[in-house]
Scaffold this motif. Sequence first.
Motif, mmCIF file in Angstrom:
data_model
loop_
_atom_site.group_PDB
_atom_site.id
_atom_site.type_symbol
_atom_site.label_atom_id
_atom_site.label_comp_id
_atom_site.label_asym_id
_atom_site.label_seq_id
_atom_site.Cartn_x
_atom_site.Cartn_y
_atom_site.Cartn_z
ATOM 1 N N SER A 102 48.890 41.352 40.399
ATOM 2 C CA SER A 102 47.645 42.134 39.257
ATOM 3 C C SER A 102 46.978 41.563 38.909
ATOM 4 C CB SER A 102 48.758 42.829 38.287
ATOM 5 O OG SER A 102 49.481 41.578 37.675
ATOM 6 N N VAL A 103 47.605 40.028 38.229
ATOM 7 C CA VAL A 103 47.006 38.265 37.845
ATOM 8 C C VAL A 103 45.060 38.425 38.296
ATOM 9 C CG1 VAL A 103 46.622 36.215 37.128
ATOM 10 C CG2 VAL A 103 48.773 37.785 36.837
ATOM 11 N N LYS A 104 45.539 38.020 40.304
ATOM 12 C CA LYS A 104 44.763 37.892 40.656
ATOM 13 C C LYS A 104 43.476 39.588 41.227
ATOM 14 C CE LYS A 104 44.876 36.408 45.025
ATOM 15 N NZ LYS A 104 45.981 35.659 46.546
ATOM 16 N N GLN A 105 44.307 40.706 41.046
ATOM 17 C CA GLN A 105 43.318 41.855 41.077
ATOM 18 C C GLN A 105 42.227 41.412 39.407
ATOM 19 O OE1 GLN A 105 44.990 44.988 42.000
ATOM 20 N NE2 GLN A 105 45.804 44.148 43.555
ATOM 21 N N ALA A 106 43.222 40.959 38.200
ATOM 22 C CA ALA A 106 41.855 41.145 37.057
ATOM 23 C C ALA A 106 41.270 40.233 37.369
ATOM 24 C CB ALA A 106 43.084 40.901 36.056
ATOM 25 N N PHE A 141 41.749 46.147 51.506
ATOM 26 C CA PHE A 141 40.714 46.478 51.045
ATOM 27 C C PHE A 141 40.101 46.129 49.318
ATOM 28 C CE2 PHE A 141 38.045 48.495 47.468
ATOM 29 C CZ PHE A 141 37.111 48.815 48.130
ATOM 30 N N GLY A 142 39.620 45.970 49.385
ATOM 31 C CA GLY A 142 39.563 44.478 47.631
ATOM 32 C C GLY A 142 38.324 43.212 48.011
ATOM 33 N N LEU A 143 38.337 43.039 47.259
ATOM 34 C CA LEU A 143 37.356 41.498 46.658
ATOM 35 C C LEU A 143 37.891 40.493 47.676
ATOM 36 C CD1 LEU A 143 34.903 40.719 45.277
ATOM 37 C CD2 LEU A 143 36.690 39.822 42.774
ATOM 38 N N SER A 173 41.798 40.174 46.069
ATOM 39 C CA SER A 173 42.919 40.754 45.398
ATOM 40 C C SER A 173 43.858 40.941 46.450
ATOM 41 C CB SER A 173 41.870 41.871 44.688
ATOM 42 O OG SER A 173 41.323 42.796 46.229
ATOM 43 N N ASP A 174 44.112 40.602 47.645
ATOM 44 C CA ASP A 174 44.946 40.931 48.773
ATOM 45 C C ASP A 174 45.268 39.981 49.219
ATOM 46 O OD1 ASP A 174 46.395 41.751 50.640
ATOM 47 O OD2 ASP A 174 46.643 43.324 50.208
#
Length: 273
Positions: free
Chosen positions: A4-8, A108-110, A143-144
Motif C-alpha cells: 500500500s505504501v508503494k502504491q501510494a 497491472f500498475g506503475l 506498485s507490484d
Amino acid sequence: MNPSVKQARAGLTLVALIGLAITTGPASAQDSADELAKKLSNPVASLISIPLQYNADFGYGSEDGTRHTLNIQPVIPASISEDWNLISRIIVPVIYQDDIAGKSGSQFGLGDINPTFFFSPKQPTKGGITWGVGPVFLLPTASDDLLGPDQWGAGPSVLVLTETHGWTIGVLANHIWSVAGSSNDPDISNTFLQPFFAKHLPGGRTLTFNAESTYDWENQQWTVPINVTYSKVTRVGSQMMSFAGGVRGYADAPTGGPDWGLRFVVTFLVPPK
C-alpha cells in the motif's frame, strides 16, 4: 516494502508528472512540421514534448506471455544560463503483463520511474556535434513486486548526436547502479546503449531506427530490441502533435524473454515561444 505504501508513493508521483505535462499549453505556430520533426529526433532540443508511448511485447517464456507498457515520458528543457540548458527527461511506465515468467499470472500498475537530467550547450560544437551529460536515476515506484525491484538506482548518462544531409545520428548511453533498497531484491548494474538513426522526409515525416540495448552486468545478459518506426508531425486544432508506429524484433534477450513487439506513440509538442 508494504504494497500500500508503494502504491501510494507511485500514485502521487504519477499524478504530479501528469499534472506537469498537461499544463504546458498549446504549441506555437512558428515552427513548421519539418522543424518540429527534426527537434523531436534530438533528445536535448529546445522543445517541450509529452510522448505517450505504447509498447506491446509478445512471446515471453513457456506460456507465450505478453507485456503492455504505456510510457508517459515528458521532456522539458530549461535555460539555466546564457550558454546552457538543463533538459529533464522522465519515463513513467504503466504496465499490464500476463504470464511473462511461466504461469506467473497477471499484474497491472506503475513501474519504476526513470528520470534523466542533461546539461547541454545551447549551440552545437564547431563540428556540428550536439551533446549532453548528467545524472540518471531509478525510483522504486513499482506498485507490484513483479513490475520492478525495490531498489533505488543512480548513475551517469551521456548523449552525442549530429545532424547531416537530412539525418539525425547519435547515441544515448547510461549506467545505473543500486544505491539503496531492499536486501531481498537483487542488486542492479545495468548499462543502457541506444544508437539511433532518423531520416527526415518532407511533410514532417521521419523514419527512425534504434536499438534500445541493455546489458545486465549482474547476470551477464544483453537485451537488444531493434525498433523501426515511422512518424508524422501534424496539427490537430491548435495543437501540434506527432503520431508514430512501428515494430521491433529482439536480436538478443534473456532466456524466456520476448520474441517481438509493437510500438505506437502520440506526442504533444510545445515549441518555445
